[in-house]
Design a protein around this motif. Structure first.
Motif, mmCIF file in Angstrom:
data_model
loop_
_atom_site.group_PDB
_atom_site.id
_atom_site.type_symbol
_atom_site.label_atom_id
_atom_site.label_comp_id
_atom_site.label_asym_id
_atom_site.label_seq_id
_atom_site.Cartn_x
_atom_site.Cartn_y
_atom_site.Cartn_z
ATOM 1 N N GLY A 310 0.737 -1.359 -0.020
ATOM 2 C CA GLY A 310 0.242 -0.042 0.029
ATOM 3 C C GLY A 310 0.815 1.192 0.140
ATOM 4 O O GLY A 310 0.523 2.285 -0.732
ATOM 5 N N SER A 311 1.889 1.184 0.782
ATOM 6 C CA SER A 311 2.725 2.214 0.968
ATOM 7 C C SER A 311 3.348 2.644 -0.576
ATOM 8 O O SER A 311 3.625 3.716 -0.900
ATOM 9 C CB SER A 311 3.842 2.289 2.094
ATOM 10 N N LEU A 312 3.752 1.594 -1.203
ATOM 11 C CA LEU A 312 4.306 1.673 -2.561
ATOM 12 C C LEU A 312 3.493 2.386 -3.509
ATOM 13 O O LEU A 312 4.061 3.050 -4.400
ATOM 14 C CB LEU A 312 4.894 0.202 -3.046
ATOM 15 N N VAL A 313 2.224 1.788 -3.559
ATOM 16 C CA VAL A 313 1.231 2.493 -4.374
ATOM 17 C C VAL A 313 1.146 3.910 -4.267
ATOM 18 O O VAL A 313 0.946 4.762 -4.865
ATOM 19 C CB VAL A 313 -0.272 1.636 -4.087
ATOM 20 N N VAL A 314 0.844 4.213 -2.939
ATOM 21 C CA VAL A 314 0.893 5.718 -2.456
ATOM 22 C C VAL A 314 2.010 6.637 -2.915
ATOM 23 O O VAL A 314 1.855 7.807 -3.639
ATOM 24 C CB VAL A 314 0.894 6.154 -0.992
ATOM 25 N N LEU A 315 3.231 6.025 -2.934
ATOM 26 C CA LEU A 315 4.440 6.600 -3.444
ATOM 27 C C LEU A 315 4.298 6.913 -5.054
ATOM 28 O O LEU A 315 4.717 7.879 -5.614
ATOM 29 C CB LEU A 315 5.796 5.959 -3.088
ATOM 30 N N CYS A 316 3.795 5.956 -5.763
ATOM 31 C CA CYS A 316 3.799 5.677 -7.068
ATOM 32 C C CYS A 316 2.350 6.815 -7.392
ATOM 33 O O CYS A 316 2.810 7.522 -8.400
ATOM 34 C CB CYS A 316 3.063 4.437 -7.581
ATOM 35 N N ARG A 320 3.882 9.768 -9.527
ATOM 36 C CA ARG A 320 3.252 9.744 -11.025
ATOM 37 C C ARG A 320 3.756 8.681 -11.857
ATOM 38 O O ARG A 320 4.045 9.083 -13.100
ATOM 39 C CB ARG A 320 2.975 11.111 -11.755
ATOM 40 N N TRP A 321 4.577 7.523 -11.416
ATOM 41 C CA TRP A 321 5.130 6.553 -12.251
ATOM 42 C C TRP A 321 4.171 6.063 -13.283
ATOM 43 O O TRP A 321 4.940 5.631 -14.615
ATOM 44 C CB TRP A 321 5.709 5.650 -11.284
ATOM 45 N N LEU A 322 3.123 5.624 -12.888
ATOM 46 C CA LEU A 322 2.369 4.862 -13.808
ATOM 47 C C LEU A 322 0.958 5.383 -13.842
ATOM 48 O O LEU A 322 0.487 6.669 -13.264
ATOM 49 C CB LEU A 322 2.196 3.417 -13.135
ATOM 50 N N PRO A 323 0.142 5.065 -14.984
ATOM 51 C CA PRO A 323 -1.113 5.684 -15.226
ATOM 52 C C PRO A 323 -2.325 5.590 -14.077
ATOM 53 O O PRO A 323 -1.885 4.392 -13.229
ATOM 54 C CB PRO A 323 -1.715 4.767 -16.443
ATOM 55 N N LEU A 324 -3.134 6.532 -13.845
ATOM 56 C CA LEU A 324 -3.929 6.298 -12.625
ATOM 57 C C LEU A 324 -4.787 4.923 -12.591
ATOM 58 O O LEU A 324 -4.837 4.436 -11.605
ATOM 59 C CB LEU A 324 -5.036 7.350 -12.912
ATOM 60 N N SER A 325 -5.066 4.450 -13.764
ATOM 61 C CA SER A 325 -5.878 3.349 -14.110
ATOM 62 C C SER A 325 -4.948 1.892 -12.968
ATOM 63 O O SER A 325 -5.571 1.342 -12.333
ATOM 64 C CB SER A 325 -6.020 2.785 -15.405
ATOM 65 N N LEU A 326 -3.634 1.665 -13.473
ATOM 66 C CA LEU A 326 -2.623 0.864 -12.904
ATOM 67 C C LEU A 326 -2.614 1.056 -11.410
ATOM 68 O O LEU A 326 -2.612 0.037 -10.544
ATOM 69 C CB LEU A 326 -1.606 0.714 -13.425
ATOM 70 N N SER A 327 -2.613 2.392 -10.983
ATOM 71 C CA SER A 327 -2.207 2.848 -9.415
ATOM 72 C C SER A 327 -3.584 2.584 -8.701
ATOM 73 O O SER A 327 -3.364 1.806 -7.683
ATOM 74 C CB SER A 327 -1.659 4.177 -9.262
ATOM 75 N N VAL A 328 -4.713 3.102 -9.173
ATOM 76 C CA VAL A 328 -5.918 2.917 -8.115
ATOM 77 C C VAL A 328 -6.110 1.194 -8.199
ATOM 78 O O VAL A 328 -6.919 0.844 -7.382
ATOM 79 C CB VAL A 328 -6.913 3.715 -9.142
ATOM 80 N N SER A 349 1.291 -10.770 -4.542
ATOM 81 C CA SER A 349 2.072 -11.414 -5.170
ATOM 82 C C SER A 349 1.730 -11.553 -6.883
ATOM 83 O O SER A 349 2.442 -11.403 -7.730
ATOM 84 C CB SER A 349 2.621 -12.968 -4.866
ATOM 85 N N SER A 350 0.491 -11.523 -6.956
ATOM 86 C CA SER A 350 -0.071 -11.342 -8.516
ATOM 87 C C SER A 350 -0.524 -9.968 -8.650
ATOM 88 O O SER A 350 -1.083 -9.795 -10.084
ATOM 89 C CB SER A 350 -1.232 -12.323 -8.513
ATOM 90 N N ILE A 351 -0.318 -8.965 -7.977
ATOM 91 C CA ILE A 351 -0.741 -7.827 -8.317
ATOM 92 C C ILE A 351 0.605 -6.897 -9.095
ATOM 93 O O ILE A 351 1.576 -6.467 -8.724
ATOM 94 C CB ILE A 351 -1.049 -6.754 -7.103
ATOM 95 N N PHE A 352 0.651 -7.189 -10.567
ATOM 96 C CA PHE A 352 1.920 -6.791 -11.470
ATOM 97 C C PHE A 352 2.373 -5.526 -11.242
ATOM 98 O O PHE A 352 3.628 -5.437 -11.404
ATOM 99 C CB PHE A 352 1.583 -7.368 -12.739
ATOM 100 N N PRO A 353 1.520 -4.417 -11.013
ATOM 101 C CA PRO A 353 2.025 -3.078 -11.293
ATOM 102 C C PRO A 353 3.175 -2.772 -9.810
ATOM 103 O O PRO A 353 3.923 -1.940 -10.092
ATOM 104 C CB PRO A 353 1.017 -2.243 -11.270
ATOM 105 N N LEU A 354 2.929 -3.580 -8.845
ATOM 106 C CA LEU A 354 3.769 -3.425 -7.706
ATOM 107 C C LEU A 354 5.178 -3.638 -8.044
ATOM 108 O O LEU A 354 6.067 -3.196 -7.431
ATOM 109 C CB LEU A 354 3.463 -4.246 -6.739
ATOM 110 N N TYR A 355 5.578 -4.687 -9.112
ATOM 111 C CA TYR A 355 6.856 -5.033 -9.408
ATOM 112 C C TYR A 355 7.433 -3.767 -10.298
ATOM 113 O O TYR A 355 8.716 -3.512 -10.393
ATOM 114 C CB TYR A 355 6.995 -6.423 -10.249
ATOM 115 N N LEU A 361 11.508 2.108 -7.889
ATOM 116 C CA LEU A 361 12.132 2.647 -6.590
ATOM 117 C C LEU A 361 13.597 2.300 -6.304
ATOM 118 O O LEU A 361 14.340 3.049 -5.855
ATOM 119 C CB LEU A 361 11.098 2.133 -5.306
ATOM 120 N N LEU A 362 13.821 1.115 -6.914
ATOM 121 C CA LEU A 362 15.276 0.471 -6.672
ATOM 122 C C LEU A 362 16.037 0.437 -8.043
ATOM 123 O O LEU A 362 17.179 -0.372 -8.029
ATOM 124 C CB LEU A 362 14.864 -0.979 -6.365
ATOM 125 N N ARG A 363 15.726 1.282 -8.916
ATOM 126 C CA ARG A 363 16.218 1.170 -10.145
ATOM 127 C C ARG A 363 17.890 1.687 -10.082
ATOM 128 O O ARG A 363 18.838 1.391 -11.056
ATOM 129 C CB ARG A 363 15.798 2.123 -11.197
#
Length: 392
Positions: A310-316, A320-328, A349-355, A361-363
């Protein structure tokens, strides 16, 4: 010759996700085999084995795998099983059992053997979709790191097991993959498949459609290029909801309640209430308990996984790393999954945008170190899963 040329093109385009898939699955095979060969299984009533004479495959059929086989063979019964805390088979959605029933017709031990093979194939397919999606929104380096993080994720054992994770991963990635390529019909069909794989799958339908409308992150030049929606809303909605609607009709006709799957999960929900969550975390704040290991380690891991995701998505959202559709979509899927927090690691584990988010974040970190740490956790959790210690 055509098949050879096609295979060559696919290999050139997707050799990195395919290599990551092969290496990670080989590592899992070795870990599970050595673990079963060297350490006895957990003891207890009702512990069964899928392949007792094949230690390479035996560890990939545990826990919920036992629910899918009877559904695939005989359909739903909705019988209450007191020995399993009153659980019912109608809590499980039909797509994966249907897949098992198909592969079960392939011959000897078909449902078990080909079920594992189908899960692995779907995971490899999902990695290829993830690779393309990551390149579309980021770049090749981020795409490679995202794929590596998915292939060697701590809970990656479930992608190779007789579980729904691989099917959901493939269907959800496919729905967004098709949507950003303006192939709305295929996107809705894939989202519809996701909707009858897991409870949270129906969330894919509106957000894959939104991804078709906004195929790029907010603020970018491409985000201003909107597509006409009017004529598409009704057929897209009907297509996306079709399979779930058919399942609801079946439940209504067979058991008298279209939402029987909700009632069948009530007992599991009581097992993961706030009281038990507090009781899981309370011993962690006592140093003596921590030193002695007197706390629910996997409960901490699973619930913390949801919080980190959840924290990772908030950071996203902020970056604005990804489109709103993927983040929401990611955030809503995490929130719905949190109602069963003791399976949090498996669910995220199957929520693919998290990867993709984690790769962004770790690039700047050494990729080998990041993936290596994740692979060590993957090996540990695979060992625990195959030996009947609860990690789901």
């Amino acid at each position: 010759m055509l098949a050879v040329r096609l295979a060559r093109r696919l290999w050139l385009a997707y050799r990195y996700p395919l290599l990551a898939f092969c290496i990670s699955r080989l590592a899992l095979l070795v870990v599970v085999y050595l673990g079963l060969a060297m350490v006895p299984l957990a003891s207890g009533e009702g512990l069964w084995r899928v392949f007792p004479d094949n230690l390479f495959l035996d560890g990939f059929g545990r826990w919920d795998s036992g629910w899918y086989f009877p559904i695939a063979e005989n359909g739903y019964t909705n019988f209450l099983i007191p020995a399993l805390k009153g659980q019912k088979d109608t809590a499980f959605f039909p797509a994966y059992p249907f897949l098992l029933s198909i592969v079960g017709s392939l011959g000897w031990r078909g449902m078990q053997l080909w079920g594992i093979a189908a899960s692995n194939f779907l995971f490899g397919l999902g990695l290829c979709f993830l690779f393309d999606i990551s390149k579309f929104f980021c770049n090749t380096r981020v795409a490679r790191l995202a794929v590596s993080l998915a292939a060697f994720s701590p809970f990656s054992i479930f992608f190779s097991s007789i579980y729904t994770e691989s099917l959901f991963f493939a269907a959800s990635t496919a729905s967004f993959w098709f949507s950003i390529r303006s192939q709305l019909a295929w996107a809705m069909l894939a989202a519809s498949l996701a909707s009858v794989t897991r409870v949270v799958g129906i969330i894919c339908v509106p957000f894959a459609f939104l991804s078709f409308y906004f195929p790029a992150p907010l603020g970018s030049q491409a985000s201003r290029q909107k597509r006409r929606l009017g004529p598409l809303i009704l057929p897209a909605t009907l297509t996306g909801a079709s399979l779930l609607f058919l399942h609801l009709i079946y439940l209504q006709l067979r058991f008298g309640n279209a939402f029987q799957f909700v009632l069948s999960q009530r007992i599991w929900a009581t097992e993961s209430g706030l009281t038990k969550l507090s009781a899981t975390w309370y011993p962690v704040f006592d140093l003596e308990n921590v030193l002695k290991g007197h706390f629910n380690v996997m409960g901490i891991v699973n619930s913390a996984s949801l919080a980190v995701a959840g924290s990772l998505v908030v950071l996203c959202f902020v970056r604005r790393w990804l489109p709103l559709s993927l983040s929401v979509w990611s955030l809503l899927t995490i929130l719905v999954s949190s109602s069963l927090w003791f399976s949090g690691g498996r669910f995220i584990s199957s929520i693919f945008p998290l990867y993709v988010m984690l790769a962004l974040l770790l690039r700047r970190c050494p990729a080998e170190l990041v993936v290596g740490v994740s692979a060590l956790l993957m090996s540990l959790f695979a060992f625990l899963f195959s030996h009947w210690y609860w990690v789901a």
